[in-house]
Scaffold this motif. Structure first.
Motif, PDB file in Angstrom:
ATOM      1  N   MET A  36       0.826  -1.210   0.000  1.00 22.09           N
ATOM      2  CA  MET A  36       0.000   0.000   0.000  1.00 22.09           C
ATOM      3  C   MET A  36       0.855   1.251   0.000  1.00 22.09           C
ATOM      4  O   MET A  36       0.520   2.232  -0.655  1.00 22.09           O
ATOM      5  N   SER A  37       1.970   1.258   0.713  1.00 23.95           N
ATOM      6  CA  SER A  37       2.814   2.447   0.727  1.00 23.95           C
ATOM      7  C   SER A  37       3.452   2.649  -0.642  1.00 23.95           C
ATOM      8  O   SER A  37       3.634   3.768  -1.089  1.00 23.95           O
ATOM      9  N   LYS A  80      -4.418   2.688 -16.207  1.00 26.40           N
ATOM     10  CA  LYS A  80      -3.422   3.043 -15.192  1.00 26.40           C
ATOM     11  C   LYS A  80      -3.393   1.998 -14.076  1.00 26.40           C
ATOM     12  O   LYS A  80      -2.326   1.526 -13.677  1.00 26.40           O
ATOM     13  N   LEU A  81      -4.582   1.615 -13.591  1.00 26.54           N
ATOM     14  CA  LEU A  81      -4.658   0.611 -12.528  1.00 26.54           C
ATOM     15  C   LEU A  81      -4.147  -0.746 -13.004  1.00 26.54           C
ATOM     16  O   LEU A  81      -3.478  -1.462 -12.254  1.00 26.54           O
ATOM     17  N   GLY A  82      -4.450  -1.097 -14.243  1.00 21.58           N
ATOM     18  CA  GLY A  82      -3.974  -2.364 -14.800  1.00 21.58           C
ATOM     19  C   GLY A  82      -2.453  -2.429 -14.834  1.00 21.58           C
ATOM     20  O   GLY A  82      -1.853  -3.449 -14.497  1.00 21.58           O
ATOM     21  N   ILE A  83      -1.832  -1.317 -15.230  1.00 17.25           N
ATOM     22  CA  ILE A  83      -0.364  -1.264 -15.250  1.00 17.25           C
ATOM     23  C   ILE A  83       0.181  -1.318 -13.827  1.00 17.25           C
ATOM     24  O   ILE A  83       1.112  -2.066 -13.531  1.00 17.25           O
ATOM     25  N   LEU A  84      -0.421  -0.528 -12.953  1.00 21.59           N
ATOM     26  CA  LEU A  84       0.039  -0.458 -11.564  1.00 21.59           C
ATOM     27  C   LEU A  84      -0.081  -1.809 -10.861  1.00 21.59           C
ATOM     28  O   LEU A  84       0.802  -2.214 -10.108  1.00 21.59           O
ATOM     29  N   PHE A  85      -1.176  -2.528 -11.122  1.00 23.70           N
ATOM     30  CA  PHE A  85      -1.434  -3.807 -10.468  1.00 23.70           C
ATOM     31  C   PHE A  85      -0.940  -5.006 -11.281  1.00 23.70           C
ATOM     32  O   PHE A  85      -1.125  -6.143 -10.872  1.00 23.70           O
ATOM     33  N   ASP A  86      -0.373  -4.753 -12.457  1.00 24.71           N
ATOM     34  CA  ASP A  86       0.041  -5.821 -13.364  1.00 24.71           C
ATOM     35  C   ASP A  86      -1.135  -6.751 -13.640  1.00 24.71           C
ATOM     36  O   ASP A  86      -1.045  -7.979 -13.506  1.00 24.71           O
ATOM     37  N   ILE A  93      -7.916  -6.523 -11.747  1.00 24.32           N
ATOM     38  CA  ILE A  93      -7.746  -5.218 -11.103  1.00 24.32           C
ATOM     39  C   ILE A  93      -8.503  -5.197  -9.778  1.00 24.32           C
ATOM     40  O   ILE A  93      -7.964  -4.795  -8.747  1.00 24.32           O
ATOM     41  N   ILE A  94      -9.738  -5.655  -9.808  1.00 21.60           N
ATOM     42  CA  ILE A  94     -10.568  -5.680  -8.598  1.00 21.60           C
ATOM     43  C   ILE A  94      -9.958  -6.604  -7.543  1.00 21.60           C
ATOM     44  O   ILE A  94      -9.854  -6.240  -6.372  1.00 21.60           O
ATOM     45  N   MET A  95      -9.544  -7.802  -7.954  1.00 21.63           N
ATOM     46  CA  MET A  95      -8.980  -8.758  -6.998  1.00 21.63           C
ATOM     47  C   MET A  95      -7.710  -8.211  -6.356  1.00 21.63           C
ATOM     48  O   MET A  95      -7.507  -8.366  -5.153  1.00 21.63           O
ATOM     49  N   THR A  96      -6.890  -7.540  -7.133  1.00 20.11           N
ATOM     50  CA  THR A  96      -5.668  -6.953  -6.577  1.00 20.11           C
ATOM     51  C   THR A  96      -6.010  -5.845  -5.592  1.00 20.11           C
ATOM     52  O   THR A  96      -5.409  -5.756  -4.514  1.00 20.11           O
ATOM     53  N   ALA A  97      -6.986  -5.010  -5.950  1.00 14.99           N
ATOM     54  CA  ALA A  97      -7.408  -3.922  -5.054  1.00 14.99           C
ATOM     55  C   ALA A  97      -7.942  -4.482  -3.737  1.00 14.99           C
ATOM     56  O   ALA A  97      -7.671  -3.934  -2.663  1.00 14.99           O
ATOM     57  N   ILE A  98      -8.680  -5.580  -3.804  1.00 10.95           N
ATOM     58  CA  ILE A  98      -9.191  -6.222  -2.589  1.00 10.95           C
ATOM     59  C   ILE A  98      -8.031  -6.794  -1.775  1.00 10.95           C
ATOM     60  O   ILE A  98      -7.945  -6.588  -0.566  1.00 10.95           O
ATOM     61  N   ASN A  99      -7.122  -7.491  -2.444  1.00 14.01           N
ATOM     62  CA  ASN A  99      -5.981  -8.099  -1.749  1.00 14.01           C
ATOM     63  C   ASN A  99      -5.068  -7.064  -1.115  1.00 14.01           C
ATOM     64  O   ASN A  99      -4.453  -7.329  -0.074  1.00 14.01           O
TER      65      ASN A  99
END
Length: 110
Positions: A36-37, A80-86, A93-99
């Protein structure tokens, strides 16, 4: 007596098991905090609203209407989120945001 309880015969073994559980949880929390940081400065409030809405609504059109953005703006944020979360699709994207603890499974922003 609870049938769901873990049956560990001795206090010493119970203590050892609880210690290992605590160590595992500390590692999980530490890893999530580090992620997160690293990512936190890259995600803005609109990104969080998009993630939240996408979880709750499931379709991009509803996200655009709810957040009040155009299709192009939504695509830019999700790219942007797809790149950031690979991640290469909305579900990842959603699963990574939840994790990562950005949102929960109900779409609440954490």
């Amino acid at each position: 007596m609870n049938d769901d309880a873990i049956k560990i015969p001795s206090i010493k073994e119970q203590s050892f098991t609880l210690k290992n559980i605590a160590i595992y949880l500390e590692k999980c929390i530490s890893c999530r905090s580090e992620n997160m940081s690293f990512i936190g400065g890259e995600i803005d409030d609109t990104d969080k609203l998009i993630l939240s809405s996408l979880v709750r609504n499931g379709v991009r059109k509803a996200v655009m209407d709810e957040v009040g953005i155009s299709d192009r703006t939504l695509r830019n944020h999700l790219n942007k989120l797809g790149i950031l979360f690979d991640a290469d699709n909305d579900i990842k994207i959603i699963m990574t945001a939840i994790n990562l603890g950005i949102i929960d499974t109900h779409g609440n922003i954490l």
